[in-house]
Design a protein around this motif. Structure first.
Motif, short mmCIF file in Angstrom:
data_model
loop_
_atom_site.label_atom_id
_atom_site.label_comp_id
_atom_site.label_asym_id
_atom_site.label_seq_id
_atom_site.Cartn_x
_atom_site.Cartn_y
_atom_site.Cartn_z
N LEU A 24 0.77 -1.23 -0.02
CA LEU A 24 0.06 0.00 -0.12
C LEU A 24 0.73 1.24 0.03
CD1 LEU A 24 -2.78 -1.05 2.67
CD2 LEU A 24 -3.03 -1.14 0.15
N ASP A 25 2.47 1.16 0.34
CA ASP A 25 3.07 2.27 0.35
C ASP A 25 2.63 3.09 1.28
OD1 ASP A 25 5.46 3.65 -0.17
OD2 ASP A 25 4.36 4.84 -1.84
N VAL A 26 2.23 2.92 2.70
CA VAL A 26 1.85 3.71 3.81
C VAL A 26 2.39 3.04 5.07
CG1 VAL A 26 -0.41 4.37 2.69
CG2 VAL A 26 -0.31 2.48 4.30
N SER A 27 2.51 4.00 5.95
CA SER A 27 3.16 3.37 7.33
C SER A 27 2.18 2.71 8.02
CB SER A 27 3.42 4.71 8.15
OG SER A 27 2.14 5.08 8.51
N HIS A 28 2.57 1.86 9.06
CA HIS A 28 1.34 1.14 9.64
C HIS A 28 0.31 2.09 10.14
CE1 HIS A 28 0.13 -2.31 11.85
NE2 HIS A 28 0.11 -1.72 12.89
N ASP A 29 0.80 3.12 10.74
CA ASP A 29 -0.35 3.78 11.30
C ASP A 29 -1.26 4.48 10.57
OD1 ASP A 29 0.88 3.47 14.10
OD2 ASP A 29 2.06 5.30 14.02
N GLU A 30 -0.80 4.79 9.38
CA GLU A 30 -1.80 5.22 8.18
C GLU A 30 -2.64 4.18 7.76
OE1 GLU A 30 1.33 8.73 6.53
OE2 GLU A 30 1.36 6.67 5.54
N PHE A 31 -2.06 2.85 7.84
CA PHE A 31 -2.79 1.74 7.57
C PHE A 31 -3.89 1.39 8.43
CE2 PHE A 31 -3.30 -3.08 8.15
CZ PHE A 31 -4.07 -3.42 6.92
N LEU A 32 -3.54 1.74 9.72
CA LEU A 32 -4.80 1.75 10.88
C LEU A 32 -5.89 2.75 10.54
CD1 LEU A 32 -2.72 1.25 14.08
CD2 LEU A 32 -3.82 -0.45 12.73
N ILE A 33 -5.72 3.83 10.14
CA ILE A 33 -6.45 4.99 9.78
C ILE A 33 -7.34 4.22 8.62
CG2 ILE A 33 -6.97 7.14 8.82
CD1 ILE A 33 -4.43 7.90 10.45
N LEU A 34 -6.58 3.70 7.36
CA LEU A 34 -7.43 3.31 6.18
C LEU A 34 -8.38 2.24 6.76
CD1 LEU A 34 -4.72 3.22 3.80
CD2 LEU A 34 -6.42 4.82 4.03
N CYS A 35 -8.08 1.34 7.73
CA CYS A 35 -8.71 0.06 8.14
C CYS A 35 -9.95 0.60 8.84
CB CYS A 35 -7.92 -0.88 9.03
SG CYS A 35 -6.78 -1.99 7.96
N LEU A 36 -9.72 1.53 9.60
CA LEU A 36 -10.94 2.10 10.33
C LEU A 36 -11.90 2.74 9.44
CD1 LEU A 36 -12.07 2.72 13.01
CD2 LEU A 36 -10.81 4.75 13.30
N LEU A 37 -11.52 3.59 8.40
CA LEU A 37 -12.49 4.14 7.44
C LEU A 37 -12.92 3.17 6.65
CD1 LEU A 37 -10.21 7.28 6.63
CD2 LEU A 37 -12.17 7.18 8.18
N ALA A 38 -12.37 2.15 6.34
CA ALA A 38 -12.70 0.96 5.45
C ALA A 38 -14.00 0.61 5.95
CB ALA A 38 -11.86 0.09 5.13
N TYR A 82 -1.25 15.09 10.94
CA TYR A 82 -0.21 14.78 9.97
C TYR A 82 -0.68 13.66 9.10
CZ TYR A 82 4.33 13.45 8.55
OH TYR A 82 5.44 12.95 7.70
N GLN A 83 -1.00 12.57 9.89
CA GLN A 83 -1.23 11.17 9.18
C GLN A 83 -2.32 11.39 8.12
OE1 GLN A 83 -1.74 8.75 12.65
NE2 GLN A 83 0.36 8.34 12.64
N ILE A 84 -3.50 12.18 8.25
CA ILE A 84 -4.30 12.38 7.23
C ILE A 84 -3.95 13.19 6.24
CG2 ILE A 84 -6.66 13.71 7.19
CD1 ILE A 84 -6.80 10.94 8.68
N ALA A 85 -3.19 14.13 6.51
CA ALA A 85 -2.39 15.11 5.40
C ALA A 85 -1.56 14.18 4.62
CB ALA A 85 -1.81 16.05 6.00
N CYS A 86 -0.86 13.23 5.05
CA CYS A 86 -0.27 12.33 4.19
C CYS A 86 -1.01 11.31 3.34
CB CYS A 86 0.71 11.61 5.19
SG CYS A 86 2.32 12.55 6.02
N LEU A 87 -2.15 10.87 3.90
CA LEU A 87 -3.07 10.10 3.30
C LEU A 87 -3.73 10.99 2.39
CD1 LEU A 87 -4.31 7.91 6.09
CD2 LEU A 87 -2.86 7.24 4.23
N GLN A 88 -4.14 12.03 2.42
CA GLN A 88 -4.75 13.09 1.71
C GLN A 88 -3.78 13.42 0.34
OE1 GLN A 88 -6.13 16.78 3.11
NE2 GLN A 88 -7.70 16.75 1.39
N HIS A 89 -2.46 13.50 0.66
CA HIS A 89 -1.44 13.99 -0.39
C HIS A 89 -1.34 12.69 -1.40
CE1 HIS A 89 1.78 15.79 -2.17
NE2 HIS A 89 2.66 14.73 -2.00
N ALA A 90 -1.45 11.32 -0.76
CA ALA A 90 -1.25 10.20 -1.55
C ALA A 90 -2.59 9.97 -2.29
CB ALA A 90 -0.95 9.16 -0.70
N GLY A 91 -3.83 10.73 -2.01
CA GLY A 91 -4.99 10.57 -2.75
C GLY A 91 -5.85 9.34 -2.24
N LEU A 92 -5.53 8.90 -0.86
CA LEU A 92 -6.31 7.87 -0.35
C LEU A 92 -7.29 8.37 0.54
CD1 LEU A 92 -3.25 5.78 0.70
CD2 LEU A 92 -4.58 5.47 -1.35
#
Length: 167
Positions: free
Chosen positions: A52-66, A91-101
């Protein structure tokens, strides 16, 4: 790094899984869960980064949103559910937003409220990686838990019983 499955049979069972120590059953169960979570997170880190090319913490956010409603969740709720400070989450949300996720939008009627949701790109990435991620989780759990804990976990993760090498 060595293949974790290479010596899986040589690893002793989690001490808390044996149930012959000083702790009551609730604390033993908690320790087994902590050990299992640690094993899962350790193995997931590299798979998540690779797939997924994201950090583990960013992945947890994606899983929660999924697993959230399509319109998303308020950032305060995400921070609460993940036990994260809001500043770190921003900060993590900004990174995910920048990645288009993820998308971020203001909540109608609440000038301070921000809602975040998955994008179609994130949904596609998660769908494509889900089999690999699920296999990583079930493999890590089966290497850490004793037979009784493994059987109990099968009630929560039915496919765990179907994995090759399951007890």
């Amino acid at each position: 790094m060595a293949d974790p499955e290479e010596n899986a049979g040589d690893l002793p069972e989690c001490p808390s899984a044996q149930g012959d120590g000083l702790l009551p059953g609730e604390l033993r169960a908690w320790m087994v869960m902590r050990a299992a979570m640690g094993a899962v997170e350790q193995e997931l880190r590299s798979v998540v980064k690779d797939r997924l090319d994201v950090s583990h913490d960013e992945f947890l956010i994606l899983c929660l949103l999924a697993e959230s409603p399509p319109e998303g969740l308020r950032m305060t709720r995400v921070a609460e559910l993940l036990g994260r400070p809001k500043t770190r989450l921003t900060y993590q949300i900004a990174c995910l937003q920048h990645a288009g996720l993820v998308t971020r939008k203001s909540v109608c009627g609440d000038r301070r409220g921000i809602e975040v949701a998955l994008t179609d790109k994130a949904r596609t990435l998660l769908e494509e990686a889900s089999a690999t991620l699920a296999s990583t989780v079930t493999g890590a759990l089966s290497r850490v838990m004793g037979p009784d804990q493994h059987e109990a976990m099968c009630g929560l993760l039915p496919r765990l019983a179907e994995e090759p090498g399951a007890r």
